[in-house]
Design an enzyme around this catalytic site. Structure first.
Site, PDB file in Angstrom:
ATOM      1  N   GLY A  97       0.975  -1.106   0.090  1.00 12.47           N
ATOM      2  CA  GLY A  97       0.072  -0.258  -0.608  1.00 12.47           C
ATOM      3  C   GLY A  97       1.058   1.492  -0.010  1.00 12.47           C
ATOM      4  O   GLY A  97       0.186   2.204   0.661  1.00 12.47           O
ATOM      5  N   ASN A 103       1.250   3.214  -2.957  1.00 14.10           N
ATOM      6  CA  ASN A 103       1.210   3.892  -3.185  1.00 14.10           C
ATOM      7  C   ASN A 103      -1.094   5.202  -2.664  1.00 14.10           C
ATOM      8  O   ASN A 103      -0.592   5.724  -2.997  1.00 14.10           O
ATOM      9  CB  ASN A 103       0.620   3.338  -4.524  1.00 14.10           C
ATOM     10  CG  ASN A 103       2.028   3.192  -6.197  1.00 14.10           C
ATOM     11  OD1 ASN A 103       1.948   4.105  -5.903  1.00 14.10           O
ATOM     12  ND2 ASN A 103       1.982   2.380  -6.411  1.00 14.10           N
ATOM     13  N   ILE A 113      -6.518 -10.074 -11.733  1.00 13.52           N
ATOM     14  CA  ILE A 113      -6.966  -9.240 -12.995  1.00 13.52           C
ATOM     15  C   ILE A 113      -8.895  -9.450 -13.074  1.00 13.52           C
ATOM     16  O   ILE A 113      -9.431 -10.191 -12.151  1.00 13.52           O
ATOM     17  CB  ILE A 113      -7.091 -11.088 -14.043  1.00 13.52           C
ATOM     18  CG1 ILE A 113      -5.665 -10.954 -14.242  1.00 13.52           C
ATOM     19  CG2 ILE A 113      -7.947 -10.160 -15.092  1.00 13.52           C
ATOM     20  CD1 ILE A 113      -5.422 -11.312 -15.459  1.00 13.52           C
ATOM     21  N   LEU A 114      -9.111  -8.182 -13.422  1.00  9.25           N
ATOM     22  CA  LEU A 114     -10.545  -7.640 -13.431  1.00  9.25           C
ATOM     23  C   LEU A 114     -11.589  -8.563 -14.898  1.00  9.25           C
ATOM     24  O   LEU A 114     -10.884  -8.006 -15.961  1.00  9.25           O
ATOM     25  CB  LEU A 114     -11.186  -6.706 -12.626  1.00  9.25           C
ATOM     26  CG  LEU A 114     -10.695  -6.316 -11.461  1.00  9.25           C
ATOM     27  CD1 LEU A 114      -9.859  -4.545 -11.055  1.00  9.25           C
ATOM     28  CD2 LEU A 114     -11.723  -6.574 -10.624  1.00  9.25           C
ATOM     29  N   ASN A 121      -5.707   2.280 -12.969  1.00  9.20           N
ATOM     30  CA  ASN A 121      -4.173   1.910 -12.669  1.00  9.20           C
ATOM     31  C   ASN A 121      -3.211   2.634 -12.632  1.00  9.20           C
ATOM     32  O   ASN A 121      -2.716   3.250 -13.826  1.00  9.20           O
ATOM     33  CB  ASN A 121      -4.252   0.031 -13.124  1.00  9.20           C
ATOM     34  CG  ASN A 121      -3.453  -1.007 -12.753  1.00  9.20           C
ATOM     35  OD1 ASN A 121      -3.089  -0.806 -11.441  1.00  9.20           O
ATOM     36  ND2 ASN A 121      -2.712  -1.547 -13.635  1.00  9.20           N
ATOM     37  N   HIS A 134       0.992   1.142 -13.480  1.00  8.72           N
ATOM     38  CA  HIS A 134       1.775   0.226 -13.430  1.00  8.72           C
ATOM     39  C   HIS A 134       3.220   0.785 -13.770  1.00  8.72           C
ATOM     40  O   HIS A 134       3.564   1.452 -14.583  1.00  8.72           O
ATOM     41  CB  HIS A 134       1.184  -0.837 -15.172  1.00  8.72           C
ATOM     42  CG  HIS A 134       1.979  -1.670 -15.557  1.00  8.72           C
ATOM     43  ND1 HIS A 134       1.888  -3.068 -14.615  1.00  8.72           N
ATOM     44  CD2 HIS A 134       2.530  -2.064 -15.966  1.00  8.72           C
ATOM     45  CE1 HIS A 134       2.085  -4.011 -15.726  1.00  8.72           C
ATOM     46  NE2 HIS A 134       2.837  -3.353 -16.194  1.00  8.72           N
ATOM     47  N   SER A 161       3.608   3.973 -15.616  1.00  6.95           N
ATOM     48  CA  SER A 161       2.625   4.408 -16.240  1.00  6.95           C
ATOM     49  C   SER A 161       1.107   4.173 -15.117  1.00  6.95           C
ATOM     50  O   SER A 161       1.077   3.710 -14.650  1.00  6.95           O
ATOM     51  CB  SER A 161       1.745   3.979 -17.169  1.00  6.95           C
ATOM     52  OG  SER A 161       3.661   3.233 -18.248  1.00  6.95           O
ATOM     53  N   THR A 209      -8.840  -1.016 -18.738  1.00  2.32           N
ATOM     54  CA  THR A 209      -9.722  -1.245 -19.866  1.00  2.32           C
ATOM     55  C   THR A 209     -10.222  -3.530 -19.786  1.00  2.32           C
ATOM     56  O   THR A 209      -8.597  -4.061 -19.356  1.00  2.32           O
ATOM     57  CB  THR A 209      -9.278  -1.423 -21.592  1.00  2.32           C
ATOM     58  OG1 THR A 209      -8.031  -0.901 -22.044  1.00  2.32           O
ATOM     59  CG2 THR A 209      -9.911  -0.617 -21.726  1.00  2.32           C
ATOM     60  N   GLU A 258      -7.791  -5.559 -21.471  1.00  3.67           N
ATOM     61  CA  GLU A 258      -7.308  -5.856 -21.755  1.00  3.67           C
ATOM     62  C   GLU A 258      -5.940  -5.698 -20.693  1.00  3.67           C
ATOM     63  O   GLU A 258      -5.913  -4.392 -20.128  1.00  3.67           O
ATOM     64  CB  GLU A 258      -6.363  -5.904 -22.991  1.00  3.67           C
ATOM     65  CG  GLU A 258      -5.729  -6.710 -23.732  1.00  3.67           C
ATOM     66  CD  GLU A 258      -5.064  -6.374 -24.865  1.00  3.67           C
ATOM     67  OE1 GLU A 258      -3.697  -6.337 -24.957  1.00  3.67           O
ATOM     68  OE2 GLU A 258      -5.813  -5.749 -25.923  1.00  3.67           O
ATOM     69  N   LEU A 259      -5.645  -6.809 -20.152  1.00  2.00           N
ATOM     70  CA  LEU A 259      -4.310  -6.499 -19.541  1.00  2.00           C
ATOM     71  C   LEU A 259      -3.607  -5.555 -19.240  1.00  2.00           C
ATOM     72  O   LEU A 259      -2.750  -5.119 -20.251  1.00  2.00           O
ATOM     73  CB  LEU A 259      -3.843  -7.773 -18.901  1.00  2.00           C
ATOM     74  CG  LEU A 259      -3.113  -8.208 -17.628  1.00  2.00           C
ATOM     75  CD1 LEU A 259      -3.937  -7.361 -16.031  1.00  2.00           C
ATOM     76  CD2 LEU A 259      -2.048  -9.073 -17.112  1.00  2.00           C
ATOM     77  N   ASP A 260      -3.354  -4.096 -18.605  1.00  2.00           N
ATOM     78  CA  ASP A 260      -2.556  -3.131 -18.667  1.00  2.00           C
ATOM     79  C   ASP A 260      -2.126  -2.986 -20.191  1.00  2.00           C
ATOM     80  O   ASP A 260      -1.681  -2.450 -20.457  1.00  2.00           O
ATOM     81  CB  ASP A 260      -1.093  -3.892 -18.562  1.00  2.00           C
ATOM     82  CG  ASP A 260      -1.397  -4.586 -16.989  1.00  2.00           C
ATOM     83  OD1 ASP A 260      -1.709  -3.741 -16.753  1.00  2.00           O
ATOM     84  OD2 ASP A 260      -0.061  -5.507 -17.002  1.00  2.00           O
TER      85      ASP A 260
END
Ligand code: GAR
Length: 210
Positions: A14, A16, A91-92, A106, A108, A135, A140, A142-144
């Site tokens: 945590g 961030n 992963i959502l 998010n 990354h 970043s 979205t 699709e991951l990252d």
């Protein structure tokens, strides 16, 4: 003035989350911090700052979809205008991401679109690349892969190891994430299609110099 309500999702340390709390942005109110792990270090810091916390253990659900549905219900109780993933390592599902379209972000630890996925610092060192970074992007399906809002670059030194590199990147994460949230709360940041706008100007090349 009504503050801009956000909910932050974490899975671990945590740092961030701490940076966002410590930024004390007068525009935002952190309505809740939700973790899929009861041991997540960030929960304690949230509690110490009188922020509501919730734990939703993904292991208590049979499928990803069931977990995501429960998470959605949990989040929606707080009626946030922005969902902030801060080291949330799940992963959502597409259903979940679509529910929060244009209002879920998010962070990354790489200069997306390079080095998606896990172990970015290790992979950057192995690839002998000289620039690395972090970043903030819209989420979205699709991951990252979602449109980037802001990036920060750091150099990679020849004597770096994973820890020194991770620390340098993390320092930048702690700077750019509160910045991106602030823009969003000000209403200056918008996603139209796959394009991010700041003050109605297209963010062409993501960087930190706006
Ligand atoms: C951060 O480096 C964040 O960028 C990364 O996990 C770390 C969480 O640290 N997130 C991802 O890798 C997401 N794909 P923190 O718990 O101290 O904020």
């Amino acid at each position: 003035m009504k503050k801009f309500p956000i909910v932050i999702l974490i899975s671990g340390r945590g740092s961030n989350l701490k940076a966002i709390i410590d930024a004390k942005d007068p525009l935002i109110e952190i309505k809740a911090v939700i973790s899929n792990k009861s041991q997540a270090g960030g929960l304690l810091y949230a509690k110490q700052n009188n922020i509501k916390t919730e734990v939703l253990n993904h292991k208590n659900f049979k499928t990803r979809l069931e977990f995501d549905q429960a998470l959605q219900i949990c989040i929606d109780k707080y009626q946030p205008e922005l969902i902030v993933l801060a080291g949330f390592m799940r992963i959502l599902s597409a259903e979940f991401v679509n529910h929060y379209q244009k209002r879920i972000i998010n962070i990354h630890p790489s200069l997306l679109p390079t080095f998606k996925g896990l172990h970015t610092h290790k992979r950057v060192l192995e690839a002998k690349i000289k620039q690395h970074g972090a970043s903030v992007h819209f989420l979205t399906e699709e991951l990252d892969a979602g449109p980037v809002i802001i990036q920060a670059q750091v150099p990679v030194f020849s004597d770096d190891n994973e820890d020194t590199l991770a620390a340098r990147v993390l320092n930048e994460e702690h700077r750019i994430y509160p910045q991106a949230i602030h823009w969003f709360a000000e209403g200056r940041l918008k996603l139209r299609g796959q394009q991010v706008f700041l003050d109605n100007q297209i963010i062409e090349v993501p960087n930190e110099t706006f």
